[in-house]
Motif scaffolding. Structure first.
Motif, PDB file in Angstrom:
ATOM      1  N   ASP A 221      11.002  -0.246  -3.872  1.00 34.16           N
ATOM      2  CA  ASP A 221      11.936   0.590  -3.342  1.00 34.16           C
ATOM      3  C   ASP A 221      13.016   1.338  -4.153  1.00 34.16           C
ATOM      4  OD1 ASP A 221      13.797  -1.069  -3.948  1.00 34.16           O
ATOM      5  OD2 ASP A 221      14.286  -2.001  -2.032  1.00 34.16           O
ATOM      6  N   LYS A 222      13.880   1.938  -3.747  1.00 35.21           N
ATOM      7  CA  LYS A 222      14.543   2.869  -4.912  1.00 35.21           C
ATOM      8  C   LYS A 222      15.622   1.980  -5.690  1.00 35.21           C
ATOM      9  CE  LYS A 222      18.106   3.861  -1.245  1.00 35.21           C
ATOM     10  NZ  LYS A 222      18.782   4.779  -0.679  1.00 35.21           N
ATOM     11  N   ASP A 223      15.692   0.604  -5.185  1.00 34.58           N
ATOM     12  CA  ASP A 223      16.593  -0.298  -6.084  1.00 34.58           C
ATOM     13  C   ASP A 223      15.566  -1.198  -6.926  1.00 34.58           C
ATOM     14  OD1 ASP A 223      18.938   0.277  -4.643  1.00 34.58           O
ATOM     15  OD2 ASP A 223      18.484  -0.716  -3.022  1.00 34.58           O
TER      16      ASP A 223
ATOM     17  N   GLY B  23       3.801   5.667   0.450  1.00 31.21           N
ATOM     18  CA  GLY B  23       4.770   6.529   0.599  1.00 31.21           C
ATOM     19  C   GLY B  23       5.297   6.936  -0.940  1.00 31.21           C
ATOM     20  N   ASN B  24       5.401   6.078  -1.825  1.00 31.76           N
ATOM     21  CA  ASN B  24       5.815   6.562  -3.170  1.00 31.76           C
ATOM     22  C   ASN B  24       4.802   7.506  -3.696  1.00 31.76           C
ATOM     23  OD1 ASN B  24       8.078   4.581  -2.981  1.00 31.76           O
ATOM     24  ND2 ASN B  24       7.215   3.105  -4.391  1.00 31.76           N
ATOM     25  N   LEU B  25       3.490   7.401  -3.603  1.00 29.39           N
ATOM     26  CA  LEU B  25       2.597   8.123  -4.070  1.00 29.39           C
ATOM     27  C   LEU B  25       2.624   9.344  -3.504  1.00 29.39           C
ATOM     28  CD1 LEU B  25      -1.125   7.239  -5.185  1.00 29.39           C
ATOM     29  CD2 LEU B  25      -0.730   9.037  -3.491  1.00 29.39           C
ATOM     30  N   LEU B  26       2.887   9.379  -2.180  1.00 20.53           N
ATOM     31  CA  LEU B  26       3.022  10.859  -1.398  1.00 20.53           C
ATOM     32  C   LEU B  26       4.344  11.708  -1.848  1.00 20.53           C
ATOM     33  CD1 LEU B  26       1.659   9.882   2.265  1.00 20.53           C
ATOM     34  CD2 LEU B  26       0.552  10.925   0.310  1.00 20.53           C
ATOM     35  N   THR B  27       5.596  10.789  -2.166  1.00 22.05           N
ATOM     36  CA  THR B  27       6.700  11.597  -2.701  1.00 22.05           C
ATOM     37  C   THR B  27       6.234  12.203  -3.911  1.00 22.05           C
ATOM     38  OG1 THR B  27       8.052   9.902  -1.530  1.00 22.05           O
ATOM     39  CG2 THR B  27       9.081  10.984  -3.711  1.00 22.05           C
TER      40      THR B  27
ATOM     41  N   LEU C 282      12.471   8.348  -6.406  1.00 19.37           N
ATOM     42  CA  LEU C 282      11.655   7.306  -7.044  1.00 19.37           C
ATOM     43  C   LEU C 282      12.241   6.611  -8.171  1.00 19.37           C
ATOM     44  CD1 LEU C 282       8.015   8.353  -6.580  1.00 19.37           C
ATOM     45  CD2 LEU C 282       9.318   6.938  -4.940  1.00 19.37           C
ATOM     46  N   PRO C 283      12.144   5.246  -8.471  1.00 12.77           N
ATOM     47  CA  PRO C 283      12.859   4.619  -9.368  1.00 12.77           C
ATOM     48  C   PRO C 283      12.738   5.614 -10.670  1.00 12.77           C
ATOM     49  CG  PRO C 283      11.568   3.009  -8.137  1.00 12.77           C
ATOM     50  CD  PRO C 283      11.355   4.358  -7.720  1.00 12.77           C
TER      51      PRO C 283
END
Length: 138
Positions: free
Chosen positions: A36-38, A55-59, A11-12
């Protein structure tokens, strides 16, 4: 036991916040937008933004050893509730694709703006992870 920040490398990199904070076996998941990652908000409207933010939260949840079924609470901050409601079936399909058929306690809150002006949604949550699965970042 002191709270432990959880900041997955995928993640960022956070600045002034943590993606998650582990306290005992409770993981407090910081608000995730559709970055996103950018460090750009994904295009495509509320469904794609939901997919990215969730998806970020689940990561972050997975980085602490958690699974979607460990989520006990989710709060959605929305800049356009009618838009979210109009796409509810699609968002529900994305939820089931990413997390399965289990739903925690949830709240949806309308707001006028989020940190990134183009963000339509921010998701935060709480998970309780069984002790035998917890991964405590160094």
């Amino acid at each position: 036991m002191n709270p432990i920040p959880v900041n997955p490398d995928t993640l960022p990199a956070p600045s002034g916040y943590s993606h998650g904070t582990l306290s005992g076996n409770t993981l407090h998941l910081g608000g995730q937008t559709a970055l996103d990652k950018d460090m750009r908000i994904v295009p495509g409207g509320i469904v794609e933004q939901f997919r990215q933010a969730f998806g970020n939260l689940l990561t972050t949840l997975a980085a602490a050893g958690g699974r979607p079924e460990d989520l006990v609470s989710i709060t959605l901050y929305l800049t356009d509730i009618p838009d979210y409601q109009a796409h509810g079936r699609e968002i529900g399909r994305v939820w089931r694709e990413l997390a399965g058929p289990v739903y925690p306690a949830m709240a949806g809150i309308g707001c006028t703006a989020l940190w990134q002006p183009e963000a339509l949604i921010e998701i935060l949550g709480v998970a309780v992870i069984p002790e035998e699965r917890i991964v405590r970042p160094a």
